[in-house]
Every structure is written in structure tokens, then in C-alpha cells.
Design an enzyme around this catalytic site. Sequence first.
Site, PDB file in Angstrom:
ATOM      1  N   LYS A 139       0.849  -1.186   0.000  1.00  0.00           N
ATOM      2  CA  LYS A 139       0.000   0.000   0.000  1.00  0.00           C
ATOM      3  C   LYS A 139       0.889   1.241   0.000  1.00  0.00           C
ATOM      4  O   LYS A 139       1.853   1.332   0.773  1.00  0.00           O
ATOM      5  CB  LYS A 139      -0.898   0.014   1.238  1.00  0.00           C
ATOM      6  CG  LYS A 139      -1.951  -1.087   1.260  1.00  0.00           C
ATOM      7  CD  LYS A 139      -3.076  -0.810   0.292  1.00  0.00           C
ATOM      8  CE  LYS A 139      -4.233  -1.782   0.493  1.00  0.00           C
ATOM      9  NZ  LYS A 139      -5.377  -1.475  -0.406  1.00  0.00           N
ATOM     10  N   GLU A 190      -2.425  -1.190  -8.882  1.00  0.00           N
ATOM     11  CA  GLU A 190      -3.860  -1.251  -8.620  1.00  0.00           C
ATOM     12  C   GLU A 190      -4.413   0.144  -8.348  1.00  0.00           C
ATOM     13  O   GLU A 190      -3.881   0.877  -7.515  1.00  0.00           O
ATOM     14  CB  GLU A 190      -4.112  -2.168  -7.422  1.00  0.00           C
ATOM     15  CG  GLU A 190      -5.564  -2.486  -7.174  1.00  0.00           C
ATOM     16  CD  GLU A 190      -5.735  -3.423  -5.985  1.00  0.00           C
ATOM     17  OE1 GLU A 190      -6.869  -3.497  -5.474  1.00  0.00           O
ATOM     18  OE2 GLU A 190      -4.748  -4.067  -5.557  1.00  0.00           O
ATOM     19  N   LYS A 235     -14.213  -7.670  -5.635  1.00  0.00           N
ATOM     20  CA  LYS A 235     -14.468  -7.779  -4.198  1.00  0.00           C
ATOM     21  C   LYS A 235     -15.961  -8.032  -4.013  1.00  0.00           C
ATOM     22  O   LYS A 235     -16.800  -7.328  -4.595  1.00  0.00           O
ATOM     23  CB  LYS A 235     -14.047  -6.510  -3.457  1.00  0.00           C
ATOM     24  CG  LYS A 235     -12.537  -6.334  -3.364  1.00  0.00           C
ATOM     25  CD  LYS A 235     -12.185  -5.065  -2.613  1.00  0.00           C
ATOM     26  CE  LYS A 235     -10.671  -4.894  -2.516  1.00  0.00           C
ATOM     27  NZ  LYS A 235     -10.306  -3.564  -1.963  1.00  0.00           N
TER      28      LYS A 235
END
Length: 316
Positions: A139, A190, A235
Site C-alpha cells: 500500500k 492497482e 471484491k
Amino acid sequence: MRKVFRISRSASEWSPVHVVHVTDGVHIGRGECGELPYAGDTPQSVEAGILEIAASLNDCGTPERLHAAFPASSARNAVDAALWDLACKRQGRSIWDLTGVAHRPSLEIDFTIGIADLDEMCRSAAALREQGYREIKIKVDARDVVATVSAIAAAAPGAKFIVDANEAWSFEQLQDVAPRLSTLGVVLIEQPLHRDADHALEGWKSPVALFADESCDTCDDIARLAPRYDGFNIKLDKCGGLTEALAIVRAARARGKGLMVGCAGATSLGLAPAYVVGTLCDHRDLDSAGMHFDDRTAGMAYEHGEIRSFTSALWG
């Protein structure tokens, strides 16, 4: 959670989940969902969504009818999963039989490193490599991206990396960092741009594969986003459940796109239907249960960079 988990827009110390039980009077099906704050979810809104579906359950008591009657939401995901579980129990058949998806006893997954002090991130990467993880998700925000990834890559030699900006970059920053990230073992970036700004990606060829996350909710988004992205992160809380997720797989593969399955703080109960989707994906971000202090009874195990399949004692 075992430690505070930071991404570009938020930090989490715990992971809220909602559990649904659906019964026919004999059998009980279970499902779980989390919350997506960026999409406007609150504990109250998810609960209200579940209760709204519950009031109409006699009219939409199968995953297919539920999908047709209610829009995608975290709430629909929990009920969808419970209905699949109930169907398995009533018919005495596994989720693999009902979906036609081939069962795999384990799946290679990535594990995510949240934003933290750089030394801590490097230590985490080194530990993950020692545990057998071959793919690590990092991240990041907009600061020192290349330097951060370079240091982590040095701490975890031989690993492949997914870099997740959670909408934090500009198009100009993406153009600048993508070529340099491609030399550091980064195989996927992403959601680099905000979902309202990713039209800038059309016509630009990235040296690293670009996958949509926040931009892509349901199957209806695939055609619009196909010219912008190389693949999509599915998701279940975004798309509203396993039923829609399987439709996304078919639509994306028909266009030759890559696929990833992700999670949003789920326990093993919420990960179980995502595991089914993961058998059909190229990348699997199913690490959330491993970030918790505790998991469900009969939860899935993490071993040597893989997640072991669930049993019917948990779900499906």
C-alpha cells in the site's frame, strides 16, 4: 487487527463485519460482509440494507432472484453468501458442485503491507518472504513511491509486487513512476487514479499492468473500463456477492482481461465465497483473516504463501 492497517486515505484498528443467518426452518445458511467506507457504507446503512432484503426474502430466496431484485451492496453480499450456503445444506452438495467451479485444495495468495515507517515495511516484507510468500502487495500514497518500493524490493529479493495506490496518484505521477516500478519486480499497479479521473488512461499503454478496484463494482462496468485497464479486482462487498462475481469473471475473460480477487477485512467466513472466485483469478488478495487476532471456528489456514481451502463446517 494485529496492527493498525493504513492505506492512502484511511487507517483501521479493527474490521467491522456483519453476519447473516438464513433458515428454512431446518437448515441454516450463513454469510458475512464488511463495510466499504469510500462507497458510503456505515454500520447503520449496512444493517438497514440487510433488513430491507430480509423483508422481501420470500420473494427473492435464491441467489439469482436476489441479484435481480436488489442492487450491488455489502448487504446483498452477506445475504447472497447465506443463500448459497443454505442451498448447499438443503441439497447436500458442495458449493463446487452448485457453481461448477473446480475445487482447488489451496491457492497461492499475496499478503499486504500497509503504509508504515519504511523500516517496518521492509521488515514485514522480509518476514513474508521467509514465510513463503512469492507475491507481496504494498500500500502506498503519493509520497516517495519509487524509493519505498525499491527499499522493500531489496528487503525481499525474488518477490513480485503489487502496488496499490487506492486512487492517490495523478496521471502525471503514474506516467513518471510506472516505468521505474517495472524494473523493481512490480507486476501490477492497482487503482492508481481516482475512479472519476481514470478516463485519462484511455490510449496510454502502461509498462506495468493496471487493474481497476474502486472503479469497478459490477459486471456493468467491464465494457466501459476495458479500454483503460488490463484487469479488474473483484471484491464481493463491491459487487454484491458470489453470484455477480462469477458474472464478472465471465465478462472480463471474454475481453481477455486479467482478474484479481480481493477482500475488505473479512474473516474466513467472508473469504470462503471469495476463495471460490479466487480459483478463477490470476492474483488473490485473500489475506484479511490473517491480519486479525482471531478468526472463525473452522477458519482457513495460511501456510507457505498459500491459503488452504475451507470445509463445509465453515461454509458451502
